[in-house]
Design an enzyme around this catalytic site. Structure first.
Site: not given
Length: 556
Positions: A186, A486
């Site tokens: 994160h 992606c």
């Protein structure tokens, strides 16, 4: 004397400044017994602290917006987890204080996560942060966090919780370095969104002395301690050259000889769209729809709510390509109404498309909402399924799309090695592939993408991972179909050239990386990219692959 350390570069740019350390985490609260008559009051204190921390996390998310908002809302859900609260109540009922009950309940849950097949262990840092915030509130002490400073600095931490990373002030925090984490943690993802140079997984980062001057190269992962004036000048020149290249680069993505490589944006919701448009994204290569489902883990959002959110993103790219990933629930994104609660290893269980096929009404509603959201718009809508393992999965998804009346291209994500190995078979059912390199690396190397100790195996330059990318791209070319990337690999400008050389037809990344990739691609021909790709695949390690590719592109 100048010394060089090496971690994992996760966010481009150079930062030169003095070291400041993150505040020490809250330690274990004292253990003392309370009389039975105080239990109800302590339970109330615990609940008030939990609600206050959850509200603070949500408020921070609202300020940050975008991907950070979804991450912080997920943390708020951890704080309010009913099973955790029930465990806290039980511990207080037998004599624990509120803070001790919180500490012990979270510690028990922490052990469960750490032992859950290593995948859920990646959320331990988030869990620790929530626990520390609640305990700090109960103890009446400030929550340790980003240091106060009037002067810009480089932040050093064991790891950075999303709540800290999301609201970093780039004017003060020149860059950051962490001992733990990985390229897809994160903190790394949010650093890229902020445009702050960052290096993670640097052993011994905490030993850097407060006030020491360091230079951080977020592209190479190098840290220069007490850099010489020559080194600082060299890094500054390189940074200026990159900035000049960025400012002169515009338009569609392409190699210097005109081979088109569309550059798309990864978005986590409507809040991410303005940055993508400003960066010149040619569309969206990964629209993560999980943000809609995290508001309430008990039930799926209504069709109307989904239509409204999807249309906001589709309207931003008239006549552009928007690739939507249907809900990827499970593993670190559990939803009460969708995912099993008692799986021994959620990462290898009912996740992604498997969850949706077990709950066809949830998939049907999402596909119908996408169909309605696209009505009357000149957008090129493409919809893909996560965690496709084989042709059976691909057919089930394509059938569901057709049954929902969806007028769009149907695709499959390649995140499991079996999908890369059998890509031609899968392409008999769908019209495109999209490589999720983060999960593909995780499953290829059995290396949790959140665990710093195995970060070398999460490096997208690993030759084995490049082999799987090449297999997928070759299969798509043979079938006359497209194959994009992606995953976070696309955000590395040098690796973007290699991926192009492997035959990838589009690249999708965080908006902040698009200018870097566009400028770098424009410097080389397709043939140079192909030679660099071949050199990288011939290497034995990720580091050797990067060096080999760089040597080819620099003409050495």
């Amino acid at each position: 004397m100048e010394t060089t350390l090496r971690g994992v570069g996760v966010s481009h740019g150079v930062a030169i400044g003095q070291v400041r350390h993150m505040g020490t985490a809250v330690l274990e609260p004292p253990a003392k017994q309370i009389p039975a008559e105080e239990a109800e009051r302590e339970q109330g204190r615990a609940r008030q602290a939990v609600e206050a921390v959850a509200a603070d996390l949500i408020a921070r998310g609202n300020l940050a917006g975008g991907e950070a908002q979804a991450v912080l809302e997920a943390q708020a859900m951890i704080a309010q987890d009913p099973e955790l609260i029930a465990d806290v109540d039980r511990r207080i009922a037998v004599g624990s204080t509120a803070e001790r009950g919180i500490y012990d309940a979270f510690s028990h849950y922490r052990e469960l996560l750490a032992g859950a097949g290593e995948y859920m262990a990646g959320r331990v840092a988030d869990l620790d942060d929530v626990r520390n915030r609640i305990v700090a509130r109960l103890l009446g002490v400030p929550m340790p966090g980003v240091p106060d400073s009037d002067e810009p600095y480089v932040l050093i931490a064991r790891d950075l919780a999303p709540a800290d990373t999301a609201l970093l002030d780039p004017a003060l925090v020149l860059g950051f370095v962490t001992e733990e984490g990985g390229p897809t943690s994160h903190s790394a993802i949010l650093a890229r969104a902020l445009g702050v140079p960052a290096v993670v997984a640097l052993p011994g980062a905490g030993d850097l002395v407060e006030g020491t001057e360091i230079a951080v190269d977020g592209s190479t992962g190098e840290i220069f301690v007490d850099p010489s004036e020559e080194k600082k000048a060299e890094l500054s020149r390189a940074a200026e050259e990159r900035k000049a290249a960025l400012s002169s680069s515009s338009g569609p993505g392409a190699t210097s000889d005109g081979h088109k490589v569309p550059l798309l944006a990864n978005v986590g919701g409507p809040a991410d769209v303005p940055a993508a448009v400003e960066a010149g994204a040619e569309g969206v290569g990964l629209f993560r729809t999980e943000f809609l489902f995290l508001d309430d883990s008990k039930k799926a959002p209504s069709e109307e709510k989904q239509v409204e959110a999807y249309r906001k993103v589709l309207e931003a790219f008239p006549e552009g390509r928007v690739v939507v990933r249907v809900l990827d629930a499970g593993a670190d994104k559990p939803l009460d109404f969708l995912t099993p609660a008692d799986e021994p290893n959620p990462a290898l269980g009912v996740r992604g498309l498997r969850s949706l096929l077990d709950h066809p009404e949830v998939l049907r509603t999402q596909l119908t909402a996408l169909a309605k959201a696209a009505e009357g718009l000149p957008v090129y809508l493409e919809v893909m399924a996560p965690m496709v393992a084989d042709r059976t999965d691909a057919k089930a998804f394509a059938d569901a799309c057709r049954e929902a009346g969806l007028r769009a291209k149907f695709g499959a994500m390649v995140e499991i090695p079996s999908a890369a190995l059998r890509a031609r078979s899968i392409l008999q059912e769908v019209e495109f592939l999209s490589l999720g390199t983060n999960d593909l690396a995780q499953y290829t190397f059995a290396a949790d993408r959140q665990v710093g100790a195995v970060s070398r195996l999460q490096d997208p330059w690993q030759p084995a991972l490049l082999d799987l990318v090449a297999l997928s791209a070759e299969a798509a070319k043979a079938e006359g179909k497209s194959c994009g990337v992606c995953g976070e690999a696309a955000s590395d400008p040098l690796l973007a050239c290699v991926l192009t050389g492997l035959g990838v037809t589009s690249l999708s990344m965080g908006a902040a990386s698009i200018p870097y990739v566009r400028a770098t691609l424009a410097k080389y021909t397709l043939a140079q990219c192909e030679r660099a790709a071949a050199a990288a695949r011939a290497a034995d390690t990720a580091h050797e692959a990067r060096v080999a590719a760089q040597a080819v592109l620099s003409g050495e």
